[in-house]
Motif scaffolding. Structure first.
Motif, PDB file in Angstrom:
ATOM      1  N   ASN A   1      39.626  42.110  45.736  1.00 22.88           N
ATOM      2  CA  ASN A   1      39.163  42.630  46.661  1.00 22.88           C
ATOM      3  C   ASN A   1      37.244  42.701  46.759  1.00 22.88           C
ATOM      4  OD1 ASN A   1      41.463  43.729  47.634  1.00 22.88           O
ATOM      5  ND2 ASN A   1      41.636  45.168  46.132  1.00 22.88           N
ATOM      6  N   GLU A   2      37.430  42.577  45.156  1.00 23.58           N
ATOM      7  CA  GLU A   2      35.350  42.702  44.926  1.00 23.58           C
ATOM      8  C   GLU A   2      34.923  41.486  46.205  1.00 23.58           C
ATOM      9  OE1 GLU A   2      31.823  40.913  41.690  1.00 23.58           O
ATOM     10  OE2 GLU A   2      33.254  43.236  41.149  1.00 23.58           O
ATOM     11  N   SER A   3      35.456  40.352  46.012  1.00 23.99           N
ATOM     12  CA  SER A   3      35.126  39.394  47.127  1.00 23.99           C
ATOM     13  C   SER A   3      35.013  39.555  48.809  1.00 23.99           C
ATOM     14  CB  SER A   3      35.921  37.468  46.717  1.00 23.99           C
ATOM     15  OG  SER A   3      35.232  36.970  47.429  1.00 23.99           O
ATOM     16  N   ARG A   4      35.795  40.326  48.976  1.00 21.85           N
ATOM     17  CA  ARG A   4      36.369  40.388  50.222  1.00 21.85           C
ATOM     18  C   ARG A   4      34.675  41.348  50.832  1.00 21.85           C
ATOM     19  NH1 ARG A   4      41.344  40.257  50.266  1.00 21.85           N
ATOM     20  NH2 ARG A   4      41.445  42.934  50.049  1.00 21.85           N
ATOM     21  N   LEU A   5      34.897  43.024  49.640  1.00 23.54           N
ATOM     22  CA  LEU A   5      34.039  44.098  49.692  1.00 23.54           C
ATOM     23  C   LEU A   5      32.540  42.872  50.705  1.00 23.54           C
ATOM     24  CD1 LEU A   5      35.128  46.350  47.587  1.00 23.54           C
ATOM     25  CD2 LEU A   5      35.049  46.931  50.405  1.00 23.54           C
ATOM     26  N   LEU A   6      32.577  42.294  49.095  1.00 29.53           N
ATOM     27  CA  LEU A   6      30.721  41.767  49.389  1.00 29.53           C
ATOM     28  C   LEU A   6      30.925  40.976  51.168  1.00 29.53           C
ATOM     29  CD1 LEU A   6      30.475  40.308  45.784  1.00 29.53           C
ATOM     30  CD2 LEU A   6      29.301  42.326  46.463  1.00 29.53           C
ATOM     31  N   GLU A   7      31.642  40.099  51.204  1.00 28.67           N
ATOM     32  CA  GLU A   7      31.163  38.811  51.655  1.00 28.67           C
ATOM     33  C   GLU A   7      31.348  39.855  53.825  1.00 28.67           C
ATOM     34  OE1 GLU A   7      34.155  36.388  53.184  1.00 28.67           O
ATOM     35  OE2 GLU A   7      34.304  35.383  51.399  1.00 28.67           O
TER      36      GLU A   7
ATOM     37  N   ARG B   1      36.524  44.603  30.124  1.00 31.08           N
ATOM     38  CA  ARG B   1      37.369  44.150  30.800  1.00 31.08           C
ATOM     39  C   ARG B   1      37.574  42.658  32.153  1.00 31.08           C
ATOM     40  NH1 ARG B   1      42.348  47.854  30.220  1.00 31.08           N
ATOM     41  NH2 ARG B   1      42.694  47.394  32.814  1.00 31.08           N
ATOM     42  N   PRO B   2      37.866  41.912  31.974  1.00 27.81           N
ATOM     43  CA  PRO B   2      37.924  41.251  33.217  1.00 27.81           C
ATOM     44  C   PRO B   2      38.809  41.311  34.103  1.00 27.81           C
ATOM     45  CG  PRO B   2      38.723  39.636  31.663  1.00 27.81           C
ATOM     46  CD  PRO B   2      38.187  41.276  30.628  1.00 27.81           C
ATOM     47  N   LEU B   3      37.946  41.456  35.389  1.00 23.68           N
ATOM     48  CA  LEU B   3      38.803  42.226  37.424  1.00 23.68           C
ATOM     49  C   LEU B   3      39.983  41.166  36.777  1.00 23.68           C
ATOM     50  CD1 LEU B   3      36.424  42.845  39.300  1.00 23.68           C
ATOM     51  CD2 LEU B   3      37.299  44.554  37.859  1.00 23.68           C
ATOM     52  N   ARG B   4      41.043  41.855  37.156  1.00 25.66           N
ATOM     53  CA  ARG B   4      42.810  41.493  37.713  1.00 25.66           C
ATOM     54  C   ARG B   4      42.016  40.696  38.699  1.00 25.66           C
ATOM     55  NH1 ARG B   4      44.214  46.719  38.283  1.00 25.66           N
ATOM     56  NH2 ARG B   4      44.027  46.445  40.278  1.00 25.66           N
ATOM     57  N   ALA B   5      42.990  39.544  39.181  1.00 21.76           N
ATOM     58  CA  ALA B   5      43.244  38.651  39.983  1.00 21.76           C
ATOM     59  C   ALA B   5      42.711  39.637  41.609  1.00 21.76           C
ATOM     60  CB  ALA B   5      44.210  38.119  40.335  1.00 21.76           C
TER      61      ALA B   5
END
Length: 185
Positions: A14-20, A5-9
């Motif tokens: 959160n994923e984007s912040r974690l990766l950065e 399932r696609p991730l919620r917004a």
């Protein structure tokens, strides 16, 4: 097995912040950077980090893929604001910086990206980004049309190896100047 399932917004944020944050932490401290500190700096709990990235290796791989994708996505964006030769030069400098940041994670990345398919995918993405820049320059008459993206990628990889280390960026910039002069129409 049903598709994921696609991730919620909020989960995507959160994923984007974690990766950065992880990219900065790994560049600064290498692959042994504290995962707890990464989660804290990203503003999430350690459980959130582990739910999305069950191991250090999966986080390292995700950071690497995200950084490759980000670097490749800059090619068209650079062409929107710069002439093709200047955009190519800027992209090459970003590539060398990207490689320098990844050097600290060398052993961990080798362990994660073990398959030839992974390496070929990455090379393909980077080559395609270079091809966009080269094609734009050839169309404008500022870059020699016979310059091959794969050959240029090999040259950039060599420069990144030669100019390893924080005190060697000046050398990389000088070498990129030679490359820029060499591809100029």
């Amino acid at each position: 097995m049903p598709p994921a399932r696609p991730l919620r917004a909020d989960a995507r944020q959160n994923e984007s912040r974690l990766l950065e944050v992880a990219a900065r932490a790994f560049a600064r401290s290498g692959p042994d950077a504290s995962l707890k500190a990464i989660a804290q700096e990203a503003g999430v709990g350690i459980g959130t980090l582990y739910r999305r990235f069950p191991s250090r290796e999966t986080l390292i791989e995700a950071v690497y893929r995200s950084e490759v994708d980000r670097l490749c996505a800059t090619a068209p964006a650079l062409l929107e604001r710069l002439e093709p030769l200047d955009a190519l030069r800027e992209w090459m400098e970003r590539f060398v910086d990207f490689m320098a940041a990844k050097h600290a994670m060398g052993d961990a990345l080798r362990a994660v990206l073990t398959s030839e398919d992974d390496r070929m995918r990455t090379r393909g993405l980077l080559r395609d980004a270079l091809a966009v820049l080269l094609r734009a320059g050839a169309e404008r008459g500022t870059i020699r049309p016979e310059v091959d993206a794969h050959d240029l990628l090999l040259v950039l990889g060599g420069i990144a190896l030669i100019a390893e280390g924080p005190d060697r960026r000046d050398l990389a910039v000088r070498l990129l100047g030679l490359v820029t002069d060499g591809v100029r129409a």
